[in-house]
Design a protein around this motif. Structure first.
Motif, PDB file in Angstrom:
ATOM      1  N   PHE A  46       0.830  -1.204   0.000  1.00 13.94           N
ATOM      2  CA  PHE A  46       0.000   0.000   0.000  1.00 13.94           C
ATOM      3  C   PHE A  46       0.870   1.262   0.000  1.00 13.94           C
ATOM      4  O   PHE A  46       0.515   2.263  -0.638  1.00 13.94           O
ATOM      5  CB  PHE A  46      -0.919   0.003   1.222  1.00 13.94           C
ATOM      6  CG  PHE A  46      -2.031  -1.007   1.140  1.00 13.94           C
ATOM      7  CD1 PHE A  46      -3.188  -0.727   0.442  1.00 13.94           C
ATOM      8  CD2 PHE A  46      -1.914  -2.237   1.749  1.00 13.94           C
ATOM      9  CE1 PHE A  46      -4.213  -1.655   0.358  1.00 13.94           C
ATOM     10  CE2 PHE A  46      -2.925  -3.173   1.679  1.00 13.94           C
ATOM     11  CZ  PHE A  46      -4.079  -2.883   0.975  1.00 13.94           C
ATOM     12  N   TYR A  47       1.990   1.197   0.690  1.00 21.52           N
ATOM     13  CA  TYR A  47       2.875   2.362   0.697  1.00 21.52           C
ATOM     14  C   TYR A  47       3.422   2.634  -0.702  1.00 21.52           C
ATOM     15  O   TYR A  47       3.449   3.783  -1.157  1.00 21.52           O
ATOM     16  CB  TYR A  47       4.019   2.136   1.684  1.00 21.52           C
ATOM     17  CG  TYR A  47       5.076   3.215   1.630  1.00 21.52           C
ATOM     18  CD1 TYR A  47       4.843   4.464   2.193  1.00 21.52           C
ATOM     19  CD2 TYR A  47       6.301   2.997   0.988  1.00 21.52           C
ATOM     20  CE1 TYR A  47       5.795   5.470   2.140  1.00 21.52           C
ATOM     21  CE2 TYR A  47       7.252   3.991   0.926  1.00 21.52           C
ATOM     22  CZ  TYR A  47       7.004   5.221   1.507  1.00 21.52           C
ATOM     23  OH  TYR A  47       7.942   6.209   1.444  1.00 21.52           O
ATOM     24  N   TRP A  48       3.855   1.586  -1.401  1.00 26.29           N
ATOM     25  CA  TRP A  48       4.376   1.779  -2.750  1.00 26.29           C
ATOM     26  C   TRP A  48       3.288   2.256  -3.702  1.00 26.29           C
ATOM     27  O   TRP A  48       3.558   3.031  -4.629  1.00 26.29           O
ATOM     28  CB  TRP A  48       4.995   0.481  -3.256  1.00 26.29           C
ATOM     29  CG  TRP A  48       6.400   0.289  -2.792  1.00 26.29           C
ATOM     30  CD1 TRP A  48       6.843  -0.633  -1.896  1.00 26.29           C
ATOM     31  CD2 TRP A  48       7.542   1.058  -3.189  1.00 26.29           C
ATOM     32  NE1 TRP A  48       8.200  -0.489  -1.702  1.00 26.29           N
ATOM     33  CE2 TRP A  48       8.653   0.539  -2.499  1.00 26.29           C
ATOM     34  CE3 TRP A  48       7.729   2.117  -4.052  1.00 26.29           C
ATOM     35  CZ2 TRP A  48       9.927   1.053  -2.643  1.00 26.29           C
ATOM     36  CZ3 TRP A  48       9.008   2.634  -4.210  1.00 26.29           C
ATOM     37  CH2 TRP A  48      10.076   2.103  -3.519  1.00 26.29           C
ATOM     38  N   MET A  49       2.065   1.812  -3.489  1.00 25.71           N
ATOM     39  CA  MET A  49       0.977   2.303  -4.316  1.00 25.71           C
ATOM     40  C   MET A  49       0.769   3.800  -4.111  1.00 25.71           C
ATOM     41  O   MET A  49       0.583   4.554  -5.078  1.00 25.71           O
ATOM     42  CB  MET A  49      -0.312   1.540  -3.990  1.00 25.71           C
ATOM     43  CG  MET A  49      -1.501   1.947  -4.843  1.00 25.71           C
ATOM     44  SD  MET A  49      -2.966   0.913  -4.548  1.00 25.71           S
ATOM     45  CE  MET A  49      -3.330   1.351  -2.845  1.00 25.71           C
ATOM     46  N   LEU A  50       0.837   4.246  -2.864  1.00 25.59           N
ATOM     47  CA  LEU A  50       0.708   5.677  -2.588  1.00 25.59           C
ATOM     48  C   LEU A  50       1.890   6.468  -3.156  1.00 25.59           C
ATOM     49  O   LEU A  50       1.710   7.585  -3.650  1.00 25.59           O
ATOM     50  CB  LEU A  50       0.599   5.903  -1.077  1.00 25.59           C
ATOM     51  CG  LEU A  50      -0.673   5.373  -0.403  1.00 25.59           C
ATOM     52  CD1 LEU A  50      -0.582   5.557   1.101  1.00 25.59           C
ATOM     53  CD2 LEU A  50      -1.906   6.080  -0.952  1.00 25.59           C
ATOM     54  N   VAL A  51       3.093   5.889  -3.087  1.00 21.27           N
ATOM     55  CA  VAL A  51       4.269   6.581  -3.629  1.00 21.27           C
ATOM     56  C   VAL A  51       4.117   6.785  -5.131  1.00 21.27           C
ATOM     57  O   VAL A  51       4.320   7.893  -5.655  1.00 21.27           O
ATOM     58  CB  VAL A  51       5.554   5.781  -3.304  1.00 21.27           C
ATOM     59  CG1 VAL A  51       6.729   6.327  -4.103  1.00 21.27           C
ATOM     60  CG2 VAL A  51       5.850   5.853  -1.808  1.00 21.27           C
ATOM     61  N   PHE A  52       3.755   5.730  -5.849  1.00 23.20           N
ATOM     62  CA  PHE A  52       3.597   5.855  -7.308  1.00 23.20           C
ATOM     63  C   PHE A  52       2.428   6.770  -7.671  1.00 23.20           C
ATOM     64  O   PHE A  52       2.465   7.438  -8.705  1.00 23.20           O
ATOM     65  CB  PHE A  52       3.383   4.474  -7.935  1.00 23.20           C
ATOM     66  CG  PHE A  52       4.660   3.719  -8.174  1.00 23.20           C
ATOM     67  CD1 PHE A  52       5.453   4.016  -9.266  1.00 23.20           C
ATOM     68  CD2 PHE A  52       5.067   2.719  -7.305  1.00 23.20           C
ATOM     69  CE1 PHE A  52       6.636   3.325  -9.501  1.00 23.20           C
ATOM     70  CE2 PHE A  52       6.243   2.016  -7.523  1.00 23.20           C
ATOM     71  CZ  PHE A  52       7.033   2.324  -8.622  1.00 23.20           C
ATOM     72  N   ALA A  53       1.392   6.798  -6.830  1.00 20.33           N
ATOM     73  CA  ALA A  53       0.215   7.601  -7.163  1.00 20.33           C
ATOM     74  C   ALA A  53       0.463   9.090  -6.977  1.00 20.33           C
ATOM     75  O   ALA A  53      -0.040   9.911  -7.758  1.00 20.33           O
ATOM     76  CB  ALA A  53      -0.974   7.162  -6.309  1.00 20.33           C
ATOM     77  N   PHE A  54       1.281   9.471  -5.981  1.00 19.31           N
ATOM     78  CA  PHE A  54       1.404  10.886  -5.632  1.00 19.31           C
ATOM     79  C   PHE A  54       2.722  11.521  -6.083  1.00 19.31           C
ATOM     80  O   PHE A  54       2.855  12.736  -6.006  1.00 19.31           O
ATOM     81  CB  PHE A  54       1.260  11.074  -4.118  1.00 19.31           C
ATOM     82  CG  PHE A  54      -0.154  10.923  -3.627  1.00 19.31           C
ATOM     83  CD1 PHE A  54      -1.060  11.951  -3.775  1.00 19.31           C
ATOM     84  CD2 PHE A  54      -0.578   9.747  -3.029  1.00 19.31           C
ATOM     85  CE1 PHE A  54      -2.364  11.822  -3.322  1.00 19.31           C
ATOM     86  CE2 PHE A  54      -1.863   9.603  -2.573  1.00 19.31           C
ATOM     87  CZ  PHE A  54      -2.768  10.639  -2.727  1.00 19.31           C
TER      88      PHE A  54
END
Length: 291
Positions: A46-54
């Motif tokens: 989930f952290y990597w998903m947030l990193v790529f999204a923002f």
């Protein structure tokens, strides 16, 4: 004359010392260390998903800084994610209402009435949970083609409702069995019919079970990919999972758009669990104890 036999000193077990701080620390580490590893294993994706999204495109930073919303704008406007979101919301709410109403009526009948073949019916419903949805694609597609429901959102609603009904019936039936029938009988004595007594006495007590059943129906229909991929073939009727798959190109992948779409898709599920957590636990525990 009686003699008293003294126990030898070696046989006397020494008193155990009270657990000190070291023992308490060991027990705490034994609890918190597995939990920390589990949380790390769960939250890192989930952290990597947030990193790529923002984070901006082309950046390799481990932190989403500077924060940008370009990926969300691309997904929502250019890829038509607003339309996918609306379709998933319609299917989820319709499945929630249909599953809850049918399971409520069927669960009450299973809990309050005795009829021939009741036990076999319950066993049959439990056995349906072992059938994977992929095995039912061809029969369902033929049924929907005959009914003219292929490439319609109603096909998704019907399929989701059918697959969610067995577990929902069992949960609500078990919950109603825990409600004393004497409460309904007292309402009948006061002049209420069966329907009015159910609405006045039983239905208010079924709130945790209804929330649990409705939330499971909504979340399952929201996350389902297989039915939406097979029964719908127009882009205007795609749901969120199918829309996310279209961010994967043949030779390249837009990780920023894919992550932003994943964040948007996860928001409703997180909100549902945040608001219904206490009702969900009550409904699951009460429906699984008796019956």
């Amino acid at each position: 004359m009686t003699t008293v036999l003294e126990r030898p000193e070696a046989a006397v077990s020494p008193a155990r010392p009270a657990p000190g701080r070291s023992a308490q620390r060991v027990s705490r580490w034994q609890i918190w260390a597995p939990l920390a590893l589990y949380l790390l294993f769960t939250l890192v994706p989930f952290y990597w998903m947030l990193v790529f999204a923002f984070r901006p495109r082309g950046s390799s930073s481990l932190l989403p800084w500077p924060i940008t919303f370009d990926n969300f704008a691309t997904v929502w406007n250019d890829l038509g994610f607003a339309m996918f979101f609306r379709n998933s919301l319609m299917v989820g709410l319709a499945s929630l209402v249909a599953t809850t109403l049918i399971a409520l009526a069927g669960g009450y009948a299973l809990a309050r009435y005795e009829f021939r073949g009741k036990r076999a019916f319950m066993v049959g419903m439990l056995c349906t949970q072992f059938i994977p949805g992929a095995m039912m694609l061809i029969p369902l597609f033929e049924i929907f083609r005959t009914l003219g429901l292929v490439n319609s959102l109603w096909s998704l609603v019907i399929a989701e409702t059918v697959f969610q009904l067995p577990l929902s019936l069992i949960l609500i039936s078990g919950f109603i069995k825990n409600i004393p029938v004497e409460l309904e009988q007292a309402a009948w004595v006061d002049g209420c019919g069966r329907l009015r007594g159910f609405l006045a006495v039983v239905l208010p007590l079924l709130r945790p079970a209804l929330v649990a059943v409705g939330s499971f129906a909504f979340i399952h229909s929201w996350n389902n990919f297989l039915f939406a991929l097979m029964f719908v073939n127009e882009q205007e009727k795609f749901t969120v999972p199918v829309g996310l798959s279209y961010t994967l190109g043949e030779f390249s992948v837009d990780f920023g758009a894919l992550a932003a779409g994943g964040v948007v898709a996860a928001v409703p599920v997180v909100l549902v669990f945040a608001f219904i957590q206490k009702y969900l636990v009550q409904g699951m525990s009460a429906g699984a104890v008796k019956g």
